[in-house]
Write a protein that holds these residues in place. Sequence first.
Motif, mmCIF file in Angstrom:
data_model
loop_
_atom_site.group_PDB
_atom_site.id
_atom_site.type_symbol
_atom_site.label_atom_id
_atom_site.label_comp_id
_atom_site.label_asym_id
_atom_site.label_seq_id
_atom_site.Cartn_x
_atom_site.Cartn_y
_atom_site.Cartn_z
ATOM 1 N N LYS A 188 0.829 -1.206 0.000
ATOM 2 C CA LYS A 188 0.000 0.000 0.000
ATOM 3 C C LYS A 188 0.867 1.261 0.000
ATOM 4 O O LYS A 188 0.612 2.233 -0.731
ATOM 5 N N ASP A 243 2.544 1.724 -3.304
ATOM 6 C CA ASP A 243 1.551 2.245 -4.247
ATOM 7 C C ASP A 243 1.393 3.764 -4.073
ATOM 8 O O ASP A 243 1.325 4.519 -5.055
ATOM 9 N N ASP A 244 1.370 4.209 -2.839
ATOM 10 C CA ASP A 244 1.213 5.639 -2.567
ATOM 11 C C ASP A 244 2.476 6.433 -2.934
ATOM 12 O O ASP A 244 2.388 7.572 -3.408
ATOM 13 N N LYS A 289 3.326 2.671 -10.781
ATOM 14 C CA LYS A 289 2.330 1.889 -10.048
ATOM 15 C C LYS A 289 2.508 0.387 -10.207
ATOM 16 O O LYS A 289 1.859 -0.407 -9.506
ATOM 17 N N GLY A 330 3.684 -1.244 -6.761
ATOM 18 C CA GLY A 330 2.595 -1.593 -5.848
ATOM 19 C C GLY A 330 1.734 -2.708 -6.397
ATOM 20 O O GLY A 330 1.311 -3.614 -5.663
ATOM 21 N N TYR A 331 1.482 -2.658 -7.728
ATOM 22 C CA TYR A 331 0.647 -3.660 -8.401
ATOM 23 C C TYR A 331 1.218 -5.072 -8.199
ATOM 24 O O TYR A 331 0.487 -6.005 -7.843
ATOM 25 N N TYR A 363 0.790 -6.152 -4.633
ATOM 26 C CA TYR A 363 -0.604 -6.523 -4.383
ATOM 27 C C TYR A 363 -0.885 -7.944 -4.886
ATOM 28 O O TYR A 363 -1.545 -8.750 -4.214
ATOM 29 N N ARG A 418 -7.694 -1.834 -6.030
ATOM 30 C CA ARG A 418 -6.501 -1.135 -6.528
ATOM 31 C C ARG A 418 -5.927 -1.848 -7.757
ATOM 32 O O ARG A 418 -5.492 -1.198 -8.720
ATOM 33 N N ILE A 459 -5.466 0.087 -11.246
ATOM 34 C CA ILE A 459 -4.137 0.233 -11.871
ATOM 35 C C ILE A 459 -4.150 -0.388 -13.267
ATOM 36 O O ILE A 459 -3.591 0.175 -14.233
#
Length: 417
Positions: free
Chosen positions: A364, A367-368, A373, A376-377, A380, A401, A405
């Motif tokens: 998370k 991602d922020d 992205k 983070g992807y 995840y 998310r 994305i």
Amino acid sequence: MKKKISLLLIIITFLKVEAQTSTFIQIDSLVQTGRYKIALSELEKLPATFLTNIKIASIYDAIDDHKRASDYYQKALLIKDDYLTKIKYGKSLKKEGKRLKAIQVFEEIKQIDEDNLLVNYELGKLYLQTKQGQKAKQILKKMIAQDPNNANYSYQLGLAYSLLKKRNLKINNFLNAYKKDSSHFKSIEKLARAFTKLRDKDSANLFITKGLFLNPNHIDLNRLKINNLYREKEYEKALTYLKHIDSLEPKEHYTQKMLAKAYYNLEDLENAKKHFKTAYKLDRNDYKSHTYLGHVFLKEEDMTRAIYSYMAATLIAKEPRDEEHLGLANVYYKMELPKKVLEHYKKATEENSNNYNALYLFAKFSDDYYKDKKIGYNLYKKYLNRFEGKSAKNDEFIKHRISTIKKEYFLKGEELE
């Protein structure tokens, strides 16, 4: 003439016996009044007979000099093979710590008198002490058949089944002992432990309560009660028991640590700090006290001390230190140092790959933080592959998310796997 000589010999023998009897009466009187050293000195002046050896042995037995007691019982038995002396010799060897030799003596007695329950009981306990579970079981089962109302026999049989790794039979025999005698404390304590281990909450509480009624100062039962209250989040009640055992055995590490944790959960941070510091002083390997101090300082927004405490914990700990790295990440988040946050989230996942919350937070925050992205992807996706189903809330957020994305990259003309 022959008659006169015979009469003279009888008179001399009588006088010797009378004198010896009088001496033994004096010696017994000395022992009864605690003057055993004088008694021993007088006995050593007498010829080494069966009786003098027995008297000396019994004195050493009374003052817990079991090695000398055993020696003199053995000397007496060399003069005369006496049943009761052999029993005393066996008991003395047991007290001396010579269990295998004591077993040998009691087994010899058992061959002569198989129905002597006292000897059998001593033998059964010795088998338990020497980890001979099968022999203990056999002898104790026979004893229960002879005296079915004796709670101690059922308790000892429970111990035998414990050695033999027969959990249900162990518990059944402790329960039998309790049914025969509802005040049989040793059985109650074993049942409290057994049901706690089985996570049978109601039965455990029943026997813990009964045990503490019989012996309110029993430390281990108090600890079981405290642990149960802590699990139930009854921190105020736990404090009552903790303060009680602290008055009985002050400055014990367990007590100080649990006092600290109870105060921490009650938001009494000053008392929590005091007891965590004491706990660490009592056990320098207790890195978790440093971890909790880090949590306390973080709540107080004392970032310098929080960092120091978490770092101290990571230096001492030999186990996975994911909680400590998550703590450091939280500190650096408040200090607005995102690279440090990422560093410690990553370390938390590396220290304990099974900590699903650490991976969730790492994904998370990545991602922020990152413009790319995909970072983070991918994290995840890694989370879902390993931990989907662990947290419905985490799953819902991550799936949303991932979908978002993928759409963003699709609009840019790139399709993500």
